[in-house]
Motif scaffolding. Structure first.
Motif, PDB file in Angstrom:
ATOM      1  N   LEU A 158       0.080  12.020  -9.574  1.00  0.00           N
ATOM      2  CA  LEU A 158      -1.013  13.301  -9.872  1.00  0.00           C
ATOM      3  C   LEU A 158      -0.125  14.285  -9.878  1.00  0.00           C
ATOM      4  N   ALA A 159       0.968  14.570  -9.330  1.00  0.00           N
ATOM      5  CA  ALA A 159       1.565  15.765  -9.189  1.00  0.00           C
ATOM      6  C   ALA A 159       2.576  15.949 -10.380  1.00  0.00           C
ATOM      7  N   GLY A 160       2.353  14.852 -11.215  1.00  0.00           N
ATOM      8  CA  GLY A 160       3.185  14.784 -12.513  1.00  0.00           C
ATOM      9  C   GLY A 160       4.695  14.679 -12.477  1.00  0.00           C
ATOM     10  N   VAL A 161       5.104  14.088 -11.290  1.00  0.00           N
ATOM     11  CA  VAL A 161       6.598  13.748 -11.119  1.00  0.00           C
ATOM     12  C   VAL A 161       7.035  12.606 -11.857  1.00  0.00           C
ATOM     13  N   THR A 162       5.998  11.426 -11.449  1.00  0.00           N
ATOM     14  CA  THR A 162       6.391  10.169 -12.219  1.00  0.00           C
ATOM     15  C   THR A 162       5.318   9.695 -13.470  1.00  0.00           C
ATOM     16  N   GLY A 163       5.713   8.779 -14.193  1.00  0.00           N
ATOM     17  CA  GLY A 163       4.660   8.542 -15.383  1.00  0.00           C
ATOM     18  C   GLY A 163       4.601   7.253 -15.630  1.00  0.00           C
ATOM     19  N   LEU A 164       4.133   6.632 -16.642  1.00  0.00           N
ATOM     20  CA  LEU A 164       3.528   5.159 -16.735  1.00  0.00           C
ATOM     21  C   LEU A 164       4.531   4.278 -16.465  1.00  0.00           C
ATOM     22  N   TRP A 165       5.718   4.300 -16.935  1.00  0.00           N
ATOM     23  CA  TRP A 165       6.511   3.115 -16.662  1.00  0.00           C
ATOM     24  C   TRP A 165       7.034   2.929 -15.099  1.00  0.00           C
ATOM     25  N   LEU A 166       7.085   4.054 -14.396  1.00  0.00           N
ATOM     26  CA  LEU A 166       7.302   4.029 -12.841  1.00  0.00           C
ATOM     27  C   LEU A 166       5.835   3.446 -12.338  1.00  0.00           C
ATOM     28  N   ALA A 167       4.729   3.832 -12.865  1.00  0.00           N
ATOM     29  CA  ALA A 167       3.440   3.207 -12.431  1.00  0.00           C
ATOM     30  C   ALA A 167       3.385   1.680 -12.742  1.00  0.00           C
ATOM     31  N   VAL A 168       4.006   1.029 -13.546  1.00  0.00           N
ATOM     32  CA  VAL A 168       4.040  -0.420 -13.680  1.00  0.00           C
ATOM     33  C   VAL A 168       5.195  -0.858 -12.388  1.00  0.00           C
ATOM     34  N   LEU A 169       6.201  -0.379 -12.124  1.00  0.00           N
ATOM     35  CA  LEU A 169       6.769  -0.687 -11.085  1.00  0.00           C
ATOM     36  C   LEU A 169       6.474  -0.465  -9.775  1.00  0.00           C
ATOM     37  N   ALA A 170       5.343   0.067  -9.725  1.00  0.00           N
ATOM     38  CA  ALA A 170       4.688   0.145  -8.394  1.00  0.00           C
ATOM     39  C   ALA A 170       4.005  -0.949  -7.989  1.00  0.00           C
ATOM     40  N   ASP A 171       3.666  -1.512  -9.010  1.00  0.00           N
ATOM     41  CA  ASP A 171       3.003  -2.983  -8.808  1.00  0.00           C
ATOM     42  C   ASP A 171       3.961  -4.098  -8.909  1.00  0.00           C
ATOM     43  N   THR A 172       4.419  -4.154  -9.972  1.00  0.00           N
ATOM     44  CA  THR A 172       5.332  -5.437 -10.186  1.00  0.00           C
ATOM     45  C   THR A 172       6.365  -5.336  -9.325  1.00  0.00           C
ATOM     46  N   GLY A 173       7.160  -4.262  -8.969  1.00  0.00           N
ATOM     47  CA  GLY A 173       8.248  -4.237  -8.045  1.00  0.00           C
ATOM     48  C   GLY A 173       7.753  -4.400  -6.643  1.00  0.00           C
ATOM     49  N   ALA A 174       6.511  -4.126  -6.552  1.00  0.00           N
ATOM     50  CA  ALA A 174       6.177  -4.457  -5.006  1.00  0.00           C
ATOM     51  C   ALA A 174       5.878  -5.701  -4.924  1.00  0.00           C
ATOM     52  N   THR A 175       5.443  -6.379  -6.071  1.00  0.00           N
ATOM     53  CA  THR A 175       4.890  -7.937  -5.858  1.00  0.00           C
ATOM     54  C   THR A 175       6.179  -8.849  -5.728  1.00  0.00           C
ATOM     55  N   VAL A 176       7.328  -8.340  -6.315  1.00  0.00           N
ATOM     56  CA  VAL A 176       8.557  -9.133  -6.065  1.00  0.00           C
ATOM     57  C   VAL A 176       9.173  -8.689  -4.781  1.00  0.00           C
ATOM     58  N   LEU A 229       0.716  -0.953   0.017  1.00  0.00           N
ATOM     59  CA  LEU A 229      -0.001  -0.048   0.117  1.00  0.00           C
ATOM     60  C   LEU A 229       0.747   1.258   0.041  1.00  0.00           C
ATOM     61  N   GLY A 230       2.237   1.132   0.730  1.00  0.00           N
ATOM     62  CA  GLY A 230       2.841   2.280   0.627  1.00  0.00           C
ATOM     63  C   GLY A 230       3.381   2.601  -0.637  1.00  0.00           C
ATOM     64  N   LEU A 231       3.848   1.775  -1.275  1.00  0.00           N
ATOM     65  CA  LEU A 231       4.375   2.164  -2.585  1.00  0.00           C
ATOM     66  C   LEU A 231       3.535   2.754  -3.622  1.00  0.00           C
ATOM     67  N   LYS A 232       2.018   2.106  -3.558  1.00  0.00           N
ATOM     68  CA  LYS A 232       0.969   2.641  -4.129  1.00  0.00           C
ATOM     69  C   LYS A 232       0.823   4.042  -3.892  1.00  0.00           C
ATOM     70  N   ALA A 233       0.623   4.097  -2.821  1.00  0.00           N
ATOM     71  CA  ALA A 233       0.322   5.482  -1.942  1.00  0.00           C
ATOM     72  C   ALA A 233       1.322   6.507  -2.602  1.00  0.00           C
ATOM     73  N   VAL A 234       2.507   6.356  -2.677  1.00  0.00           N
ATOM     74  CA  VAL A 234       3.572   7.248  -3.134  1.00  0.00           C
ATOM     75  C   VAL A 234       3.683   7.316  -4.430  1.00  0.00           C
ATOM     76  N   PHE A 235       3.487   6.227  -5.139  1.00  0.00           N
ATOM     77  CA  PHE A 235       3.229   6.692  -6.854  1.00  0.00           C
ATOM     78  C   PHE A 235       2.078   7.525  -7.420  1.00  0.00           C
TER      79      PHE A 235
END
Length: 732
Positions: free
Chosen positions: A697-715, A686-692
């Motif tokens: 929403l602030a425009g700091v990160t984009g699509l490819w980092l959003a993928v890491l919010a899930d696959t990275g957290a899963t690993v 939940l923490g990684l998802k909240a951060v991303f």
């Protein structure tokens, strides 16, 4: 035409074989890396007619179901699973059966699955990766191709994952991660972010590959158990011994086990004496000496002398095989926390989709913001919303905890029991065979009538066939004194009171002093008190209601009992002895161990005591699994003692295979470590998802980092859970 309509047509009576009714089927489903995979397959199978009793475990990758081939042909069922992106192998008994019906491998070998470097996921990742690399290089060679250079990579990912997403939607899983990724990729292409789209599909493919690698590592607990049984066994025949596959060993055969060999099957020693290392199965670190007539367990290591072992269980039913089956069943059972998170995620995903939609619509409509910018950010929110890491956070830790316990002789039958052990406020113990060795010896005979031989002969006749520790002591004494066996009939037992039967025309009872007094027998109570004050258990022998004499036995505490109880107290757990033995004997044992005691309890008294204790918090009951059945069932967690016996493996909620009292403290410590890991995993997911979410929403990160919010957290949550397997500190 809908795929399921096609399957129904395939199963028409004119083309199908004659109906034989529902049949049980077992498959090994490769490529399942998390509970979300299980949900996808189960949802698809439930939509097939004639499919029932579905049981699927992502850790063991074992699928069990019943299928009516008249409603859905087996080939159609297998086609659906493979279309979802999973590999499939049909299991027949202990073997994997190919499509032509030939046996191609043992089931135990299949548990390891396909190595990641040979998996389809790696091939898909390499293809997309090469297309992405080519897309970055091509503009250097052909500048006019720059706007379209990365489009082939994005389209390749859509071809693979889009097909799977559509099939999942048609089979009842519209909110799959594949669907979210496909929508995000299509949206990125539509707004001209082709480079982002290609990176999204590449990272998604890499994430799936890494999830598979991590899941394979997490399955090492079961593979380690499987590897305990050697592949070959030495069958003793006239003139020598020949090697045969251990899986083909049959009950009644005699095997030779040389020094240094692993025991290939459960059995009884028919010749020889040796020290056996049983630590791989029971967790007992000190080798035990076994001789003729003693039981040995498959997977034990023979340290010293050669042994001949008469096989008592076939390979499919030996101790290791039963432990593996029970661990797999335990992993398949959902813990309370896991069930809560699954219910939460079922509502969480649609909520995130709604948030993503509002992210796209509200800023442009309300504030006149740029549509392309907020469509891009909404697509990123969509990817962040996948619940895979959250859903995996609990079962990954539970599975690792159960497997870690099994490696150390702690058989915990399900996530609910593992979770509950960490919350125990009180642990109640039976005395005989639990806190004590369970091997009492006859120390005194007090004759009231007749001779020593008559007293022992009648008592031994009634106790014949009993596994109770006091009965074994009486039978051993009779055998040592060469007392001839007497025939007995109408044998029966009154739990907690007496054993009785008809011996040479007399009704003989061997029971507690309390039972004898209730029967009206006259006993020398001063002698009884003196024996009990010395820490001995006294039983009375009655014939037709008249006392023939007293038999005193004594059972010493287990070597680790005092240390185990001290560890439990250090963990903040109250300890209590519940025993049917007399107060003086129980007090003598309890004083030496430093434990509270309630003595003179019948089975119903123990049940009542457990019920009372539960008013102050969760209670675990530790007993031998036979006489303590009601109390074990009434406790929040029942723990059976036993060195790999049927009772220890099949009764209660957990079992200590090595009969080590210390195992109770290990179990509580392991449970608390598992609960800590679950909490850490939920925070990570939940923490990684909240951060991303905030940075997107602030425009700091984009699509490819959003993928890491899930696959990275899963690993990350998988690797964090695997620490329970890798470290012995979880038990200390």
């Amino acid at each position: 035409m809908d795929q399921f309509a096609d399957l129904s047509a395939t199963a028409s009576p004119s083309s199908a074989a004659p109906a034989v009714g529902p049949e049980p089927l077992r498959y090994r489903v490769g490529g399942m890396d998390c509970p979300s995979c299980v949900a996808k397959v189960e949802t698809a199978l439930r939509r097939l007619p004639g499919v029932d009793a579905i049981s699927l475990n992502y850790q063991s990758q074992l699928l069990k179901l019943t299928l009516d081939p008249a409603a859905t042909p087996r080939e159609g069922l297998e086609q659906v699973i493979r279309a979802l992106g999973y590999t499939l192998q049909r299991l027949d008994g202990l073997s994997i059966v190919a499509a032509d019906g030939t046996t191609i491998a043992e089931e135990a070998d299949s548990a390891a699955g396909t190595p990641w470097w040979l998996s389809p996921k790696l091939r898909i990742t390499l293809v997309i990766g090469l297309l992405v690399a080519a897309g970055w290089v091509l503009p250097w060679l052909l500048p006019t191709a720059e706007p379209y250079a990365l489009l082939p990579a994005a389209l390749a990912g859509l071809a693979v994952f889009g097909r799977r997403a559509l099939l999942l939607a048609r089979t009842g899983s519209p909110f799959s991660i594949e669907m979210l990724m496909v929508v995000a990729t299509l949206g990125a292409i539509a707004i001209g972010e082709t480079a982002e789209a290609s990176v999204v599909v590449l990272l998604f493919a890499i994430g799936e590959l890494l999830e598979g690698v991590a899941a394979g590592r997490a399955r090492s607990g079961i593979r380690a158990l499987t590897a305990l049984v050697p592949r070959m066994a030495l069958l003793v025949e006239e003139g020598g011994a020949r090697a045969i596959p251990a899986a083909r060993v049959e009950v009644g055969q005699t095997l030779l086990v040389r020094p240094g060999d692993r025991v290939p099957a459960d059995g009884t020693i028919s010749d020889g004496r040796s020290d056996l290392d049983e630590s791989p199965i029971t967790g007992e670190s000190v080798p035990v000496t076994r001789g003729e007539g003693d039981t040995v367990l498959a997977g034990s290591i023979n340290r010293t002398g050669a042994l001949q072992i008469r096989v008592t269980r076939a390979a499919a039913d030996n101790t290791i095989a039963r432990i593996i089956r029970m661990v797999e069943e335990a992993e398949a059972s959902r813990a309370p926390t896991a069930r809560f998170i699954e219910r939460f995620s079922a509502r969480y995903t649609p909520l995130v989709i709604l948030i993503a939609l509002l992210t796209v619509l509200i800023p442009p409509l309300v504030a006149g913001a740029d549509w392309q910018t907020w469509i891009y950010r909404g697509l990123a929110v969509l990817l962040i919303g996948c619940p895979c890491a959250l859903v995996l956070s609990t079962p990954a830790a539970i599975t690792s905890g159960i497997a870690a316990g099994a490696r150390r002789g702690l058989l915990i039958k399900g996530g609910a029991a593992l979770e509950a052990m960490g919350h125990m406020r009180t642990v109640a113990f039976d005395k005989t065979g639990t806190l004590t060795r369970g091997e009492p010896q006859v120390t005194d005979l007090v004759l009231l009538s007749g001779s020593d031989g008559t007293l022992m002969g009648l008592a031994a006749a009634v106790e014949t066939g009993s596994s109770h520790p006091i009965a074994r002591a009486i039978l051993a004494k009779a055998a040592a004194e060469a007392v001839p066996p007497r025939p007995v009939r109408e044998q029966k037992a009154q739990p907690g009171r007496a054993a009785e039967g008809i011996v040479i025309g007399r009704r003989v009872e061997v029971g507690s002093v309390r039972h004898a007094l209730e029967r009206g027998a006259s006993l020398p109570l001063d002698r009884v008190e003196a024996l009990e004050a010395a820490g001995k258990t006294v039983v009375a022998v009655l014939a037709d209601g008249q006392a023939l004499g007293l038999i005193a036995v004594r059972d010493e505490p287990r070597p680790d009992a005092a240390r185990a109880l001290a560890r439990l107290r250090a963990l903040g757990v109250r300890t209590l002895m519940l025993t049917g033995d007399n107060a003086r004997t129980a007090a003598a044992i309890a004083d030496g161990l430093g434990i509270e005691v309630q003595a003179g309890l019948l089975p119903e008294d123990k049940l009542r005591a457990i019920t009372d204790l539960k008013q102050d918090g969760p209670v675990a009951m530790v007993g031998d699994g036979i006489n303590d059945g009601p109390a074990l069932a009434a406790a929040d967690v029942g723990v059976a003692m036993g060195g790999g016996t049927d009772v220890a493996l099949e009764s209660a909620d957990a079992a200590l295979l090595g009969s080590r009292v210390d195992g109770v403290a290990d179990m509580i410590t392991l449970s608390r470590a598992t609960l800590r890991t679950i909490h850490q995993n939920v925070v990570i997911a939940l923490g990684l998802k909240a951060v991303f979410l905030v940075t997107t929403l602030a425009g700091v990160t984009g699509l490819w980092l959003a993928v890491l919010a899930d696959t990275g957290a899963t690993v990350i949550v998988t690797l964090n859970a695997m620490r329970l397997l890798a470290s012995r500190s979880a038990l200390r």
